[in-house]
Write a protein that holds these residues in place. Structure first.
Motif, PDB file in Angstrom:
ATOM      1  N   TYR A 102       0.707  -1.192  -0.009  1.00 22.93           N
ATOM      2  CA  TYR A 102       0.027  -0.038  -0.039  1.00 22.93           C
ATOM      3  C   TYR A 102       0.926   1.269   0.008  1.00 22.93           C
ATOM      4  N   THR A 103       1.706   1.477   1.110  1.00 16.13           N
ATOM      5  CA  THR A 103       2.806   2.611   0.983  1.00 16.13           C
ATOM      6  C   THR A 103       3.383   2.515  -0.363  1.00 16.13           C
ATOM      7  N   ASN A 104       3.685   1.688  -0.906  1.00 18.49           N
ATOM      8  CA  ASN A 104       4.389   1.697  -2.647  1.00 18.49           C
ATOM      9  C   ASN A 104       3.422   2.331  -3.320  1.00 18.49           C
ATOM     10  N   SER A 105       2.228   1.909  -3.187  1.00 20.42           N
ATOM     11  CA  SER A 105       1.142   2.372  -4.220  1.00 20.42           C
ATOM     12  C   SER A 105       1.019   3.887  -4.060  1.00 20.42           C
ATOM     13  N   THR A 106       1.118   4.275  -2.874  1.00 17.77           N
ATOM     14  CA  THR A 106       0.876   5.996  -2.812  1.00 17.77           C
ATOM     15  C   THR A 106       2.184   6.758  -3.241  1.00 17.77           C
ATOM     16  N   GLU A 107       3.103   6.128  -3.704  1.00 15.82           N
ATOM     17  CA  GLU A 107       4.258   6.913  -4.393  1.00 15.82           C
ATOM     18  C   GLU A 107       3.925   6.968  -5.971  1.00 15.82           C
ATOM     19  N   GLY A 127      -7.338  -5.488  -3.575  1.00 21.71           N
ATOM     20  CA  GLY A 127      -8.482  -4.939  -4.552  1.00 21.71           C
ATOM     21  C   GLY A 127      -8.797  -3.368  -4.144  1.00 21.71           C
ATOM     22  N   ALA A 128      -8.678  -3.045  -2.937  1.00 19.23           N
ATOM     23  CA  ALA A 128      -8.973  -1.558  -2.504  1.00 19.23           C
ATOM     24  C   ALA A 128      -7.982  -0.792  -3.087  1.00 19.23           C
ATOM     25  N   MET A 129      -6.842  -1.123  -3.653  1.00 16.79           N
ATOM     26  CA  MET A 129      -5.766  -0.094  -3.931  1.00 16.79           C
ATOM     27  C   MET A 129      -6.102   0.415  -5.341  1.00 16.79           C
ATOM     28  N   PRO A 130      -6.332   1.619  -5.428  1.00 16.19           N
ATOM     29  CA  PRO A 130      -6.986   2.200  -6.668  1.00 16.19           C
ATOM     30  C   PRO A 130      -6.159   2.018  -8.048  1.00 16.19           C
ATOM     31  N   ASN A 131      -4.742   1.755  -7.914  1.00 20.20           N
ATOM     32  CA  ASN A 131      -3.824   1.665  -8.799  1.00 20.20           C
ATOM     33  C   ASN A 131      -3.262   0.379  -9.185  1.00 20.20           C
ATOM     34  N   SER A 136      -8.771  -9.855  -2.494  1.00 18.05           N
ATOM     35  CA  SER A 136      -9.311  -9.075  -1.640  1.00 18.05           C
ATOM     36  C   SER A 136      -8.548  -8.110  -0.925  1.00 18.05           C
ATOM     37  N   LEU A 137      -7.354  -8.441  -0.653  1.00 19.60           N
ATOM     38  CA  LEU A 137      -6.191  -7.878   0.062  1.00 19.60           C
ATOM     39  C   LEU A 137      -5.712  -6.563  -0.777  1.00 19.60           C
TER      40      LEU A 137
END
Lengths: 645, 645
Positions: free
Chosen positions: B417-422, B454-458, B451-452
């Protein structure tokens, strides 16, 4: 009336250019940064001062003395890279970036505001090299950057700051081992060893022992020094340049809150009866003015001693003196939780409460004081905490595990899953749930937690609407639930106290109508979003549209008969998730509707936090995501109109 | 023809009762357990022999010499508790439990069979105190049990075995710190220090340094000793009884594969050109027979020397000599992935591949051999691996991160998740996806990963149907995708090679029809489940029902126009997820249908793996979950019939 003042970049340039003793210059610059950090936190209304102040001198030393970054520029491939693994020390960090002209003024003075800078670092901000906010990831990330530099043939090293409490996180030790083995020697770690974590001394929470020795055991070259002594810092970093056969770590002894006398660790602990109060939060008006005066006086004294003109600064804003704030009067579901927990603790000797250094924020201090033998403070180690809970549960206890949702559901996800396969019952409380507050940013806004726990077949997720429902929900989880539970709680004061029906019974799978109507039905949960949908209902009523508002606290268990009944004749069903559109109440209601002919005939619409969450004030974040009452009313009308066509 | 033989409990009783030297007796019992473990792994067709054999003598010492468990019984509140944190050494562990009469024969001889024992420990099996299988959690869990014992006033200590490679996991060090600080002194850790992890020496993968010193610096009392010397083991545990002011750890030097000459670490590494091949998997017939003969000969020699009658054993089963196995002839999507990866590595110098000690299983050895400078073996440290990938991506590289889905999506969830925010692009490959193989159990069957993430938008999630589509998918992820990707791959040989249409183009959001029909449409993905739905289609055709089978590899991106078109006139839409019913393709198609009037009119039905996954053979697991072709055909017909009523 408190005045927010900025020491402008021209003053930094003036001092930088002055012909004075080099270390005195750095001290001055650092103090000027302190003053700015203090003012911006006050303006923002929140922010992490304690760690900003303890790490600030090190950051000044790095950017002014050690690294080539300011000289080469933020885009240069051979530049040294710095970032903070702990992340929350951004007020100090941004101040340093601003002082060097690397961060524009408009961004700097808008800490935690939409379009400004975020409460935890985001790479969209100039000068921020990596996102952080959840502890323990920085050395690993630095390793990736350092390896990349080598692979690309680029120069420069990677400097990463950690906290000392942060070393309670397991990933830190993972990364120490791999960095050493993989000989990623162009990494330098600085531990801001300020001895205090959220509000208690590190050695009381989880004692870390001899850090220098531990780093050496893990294959690092480690030095220890005074993190406020510029000469010493420079000397150590110079010595590090000659160490090329292993990665380097400086255990820097610092003082939390350094530079503001009443915020400095030892004094503050005394004043606070053993608790440190300046980790996060803006100081009140009196404390702010005292702190500002103290730093300004010290700066001007040193300027005078150096034969320089006193400081000039720029008035940014005059704040009205606040007599009351929302938090003083509004109810807080977290407080209701804490009280209910302590009450249940009396009746249930099998309850054990676990925390990961967030006891105050999670409302646990009351239980801790009453039942110290059944309270486990686990420090910043969520994975360990969750597996420990698993062991307790296997032995017949009822663990109630607490942390922020972003950490608990995500960092400790596999541990929660493993526990769930053992057939025991554990209650997980995900605090700080949802979009608001939005100032700290995406590392703290928990918008995935329902989806992260939803695939566990034996876990019930609940988010209560108000203090009363919070107590009911916790009691149900403790006394009635046969499965694991996840209790989801916002952390802010409630914008309004949601009024539940008289004689409200807390029934699995059933919510309650808060506002009647037949135009459309909207399901929502939690004090923040229910406030907005009730606002929307009020606005729509003015337009002659009767919106039915339903509080649905059961996020993944739906009583279909109730769902049918409460939907009535509404042909449009709306669901508002304080969460991603993926995997929340919306998806659960959608799935539930499949088994009902009546419900399947309705039109289903999901509102949620889409994309990454905005950073800003509550109003800014809600408006950005179009989830404030006004936008919701408009969006509902648009859908209903389109439906008629 | 290989014979599966059991040394029956009567033989253990005979040797236990004999008046012979005590340590000789323990050696004999341990070897008899070895023989049983070998046979049960052979019977199961898989299992972890190397670690079972290295840890077995310690487990025998604990249960026969040190702990009170056998004497007090598995339910007694004052009993000593033992469990293995690594978990995969169950063949040896079950053998010891069986030898003591704690595990019934029927369970013991059915390793990895439905109703037998699982490939990793499950508390449903007598003698198993905690679930494990994913590394690093055991000391934390032991802490919970030990604290519980103290809180309840119960006697007994908690003994937990870890591997040495396992100490690469960060949670281990979290738990060492908290156990020491919280003074949970009734814990004893034994590190089965067999020096080899999956297939390479620990010190080559991630060198752990001086373990005894590390444990001491973390506040533990640590001893080092020979894990195969019963006298030494007894002495050390006796000394530990006198250490009450801190928790205890024994670093036990052991030999992986101890007791079968060609499986013993040093010899096996030589024979394997530096790779160890006996970590997991059943030995082939020749190796099995040689191993059995070697151990049996040694036992009988020692029995003879002790004046006892030779061993009798019971024939359990005669296995047909296997000439070919599915794995020899069938395609494997993992192999296709590995080849495609190496090909892309030539064209894309920015690709960096990361692994967490699963390189062989993940098909990475080919890339590793061609591009050693762009391959990072990170050891058993997934969180560190993912954050490292984040750092690489920030510096312009394209990391391709590999592990089993259960570990990657869950253990390293917050890091992803943290990576995905970058805003960078990283490809995550979740291997071992889905229900099959089911022998290893719920710690390895990845049924939550979509499911784990899936909520990452990108992030785009894809699971290919066959080798061809695997290469297409990887190429798309590397060359076309603008976002992060999750590529989901089963690990088994494909039950059939799924035949894709000629001229198949890999288009985002679109799948393809594998079998035409108009009775109902079923969407599925991956070689395992597509095989079952095609079988269902064949069975239904015999009954005059034309099932349309659609391969849909795009798990969270749907082209609605394509979805409408391919659904045609089918009034019933089925979706089969090789995953929990929550958050998989089913939920994504359901959501997609909301935006189409045509699709919203259809009836929607989800098939998936419900509840916790069954442990057993593929056929047993599929049948249990009613996801085999026969059950699917029946379930589809039931729905269609009910629909008509």
């Amino acid at each position: 009336m408190p005045e927010i003042r900025l020491v402008p970049i021209q003053e930094f340039q003036r001092v930088s250019a002055a012909g004075i003793d080099y270390y005195r210059k750095l001290e001055l610059i650092a103090d000027m940064c302190r003053l700015n950090a203090l003012n911006m936190v006050k303006r923002a209304g929140s922010g992490h001062l304690g760690s900003s102040l303890s790490s600030l001198d090190i950051v000044v030393a790095l950017y002014y003395s050690v690294m080539n970054t300011a000289k080469l520029g933020l885009e240069h491939p051979d530049r040294d890279i710095y970032f903070s693994s702990k992340g929350h020390d951004v007020p100090g960090f941004y101040a340093v970036l601003y002082s060097l002209g690397l961060l524009p003024k408009e961004k700097f003075i808008n800490l935690r505001r939409f379009g400004g800078t975020c409460g935890h670092p985001d790479v969209g901000t100039p000068g921020v090299e990596a996102n952080s906010g959840s502890l323990g990831m920085g050395i690993s990330k630095a390793k990736g950057m350092a390896i990349a530099k080598k692979m690309s043939g680029h120069g420069g090293g990677v400097f990463v700051m950690t906290g000392d409490g942060e070393l309670q996180e397991g990933q830190i030790w993972e990364s120490l081992q791999t960095v050493a083995h993989q000989k990623v020697n162009n990494i330098q770690v600085i531990v801001d060893c300020n001895k205090i974590q959220t509000d208690r001394p590190v050695k009381e929470v989880i004692n870390l022992g001899d850090l220098q020795r531990k780093f050496e055991d893990f294959g690092w070259h480690a030095a220890r020094g005074d993190g406020h002594d510029f000469a010493q810092l420079e000397k150590i970093f110079r010595e590090f340049e000659n160490v090329t056969d292993r990665p380097k770590a400086l255990i820097a002894d610092t003082v939390k809150g350094k530079g503001i006398s009443f915020m400095e660790g030892p004094q503050a602990l005394k004043d606070g009866g053993g608790l440190y109060r300046w980790h996060s939060g803006a100081p009140d008006d009196d404390a702010f003015e005292a702190a500002h005066a103290e730093i300004a006086e010290r700066i001007n004294r040193k300027l005078g001693e150096a034969g320089l003109e006193p400081l000039t600064n720029e008035l940014i804003e005059t704040r009205g003196r606040r007599t009351t704030r929302l938090k003083d009067t509004a109810e807080k579901v977290v407080d209701a939780y804490g009280e209910a927990l302590a009450k249940l603790g009396e009746k249930r000797p099998d309850i054990v409460v676990l925390d990961a250094d967030l006891a105050a924020d999670c409302g646990l201090r009351f239980f801790e004081a009453k039942f110290p033998d059944r309270f486990i403070e686990n420090g910043i180690a969520e994975q360990d905490m969750v597996s420990t809970a698993g062991g307790l549960a296997l032995q017949g206890f009822l663990p109630i595990v607490n942390s922020f949702g972003v950490f608990l559901a995500s960092r400790a996800n596999e541990q929660i899953y493993t526990n769930s396969t053992e057939g025991t019952k554990i209650i997980y409380v995900c605090h700080y749930a949802g979009l608001i507050p939005a100032g700290p940013g995406q590392s703290h806004q928990s918008l995935r937690d329902i989806s992260l726990l939803g695939a566990m077949p034996n876990l019930v997720a609940i988010e209560p609407a108000n203090a009363t429902e919070t107590a009911l929900a916790l009691e149900w989880c403790v006394n009635e639930a046969k499965e694991n539970c996840m209790l989801r709680l916002v952390i802010s004061p409630s914008p309004r106290t949601i009024a539940l029906p008289a004689n409200y019974k807390f029934e699995p799978g059933q919510g309650c109508v808060l506002r009647n109507g037949n135009g459309a039905a909207i399901f929502a949960y939690g004090p923040v979003m229910l406030n907005e949908v009730l606002l929307a209902g009020e606005l729509l009523a003015e337009k002659g549209f009767a919106l039915k508002v339903v509080n649905m606290p059961w996020l993944n268990r739906v009583d279909v008969a109730w769902f049918e009944a409460v939907t009535g004749d509404c042909s449009n069903i709306f669901v508002l998730d304080d969460h991603s559109p993926y995997g929340g109440l919306g998806d659960n209601l959608l799935n539930a509707s499949l088994s009902s002919v009546k419900l399947r005939a309705r039109k289903f619409h999901k509102f949620a936090v889409e994309g990454f969450p905005a950073c800003g004030t509550p109003a800014e974040a809600l408006a950005y995501h179009r989830l404030d009452g006004e936008n919701l009313a408009e969006r509902i009308l648009d859908v209903v109109k389109a439906d008629k066509e």
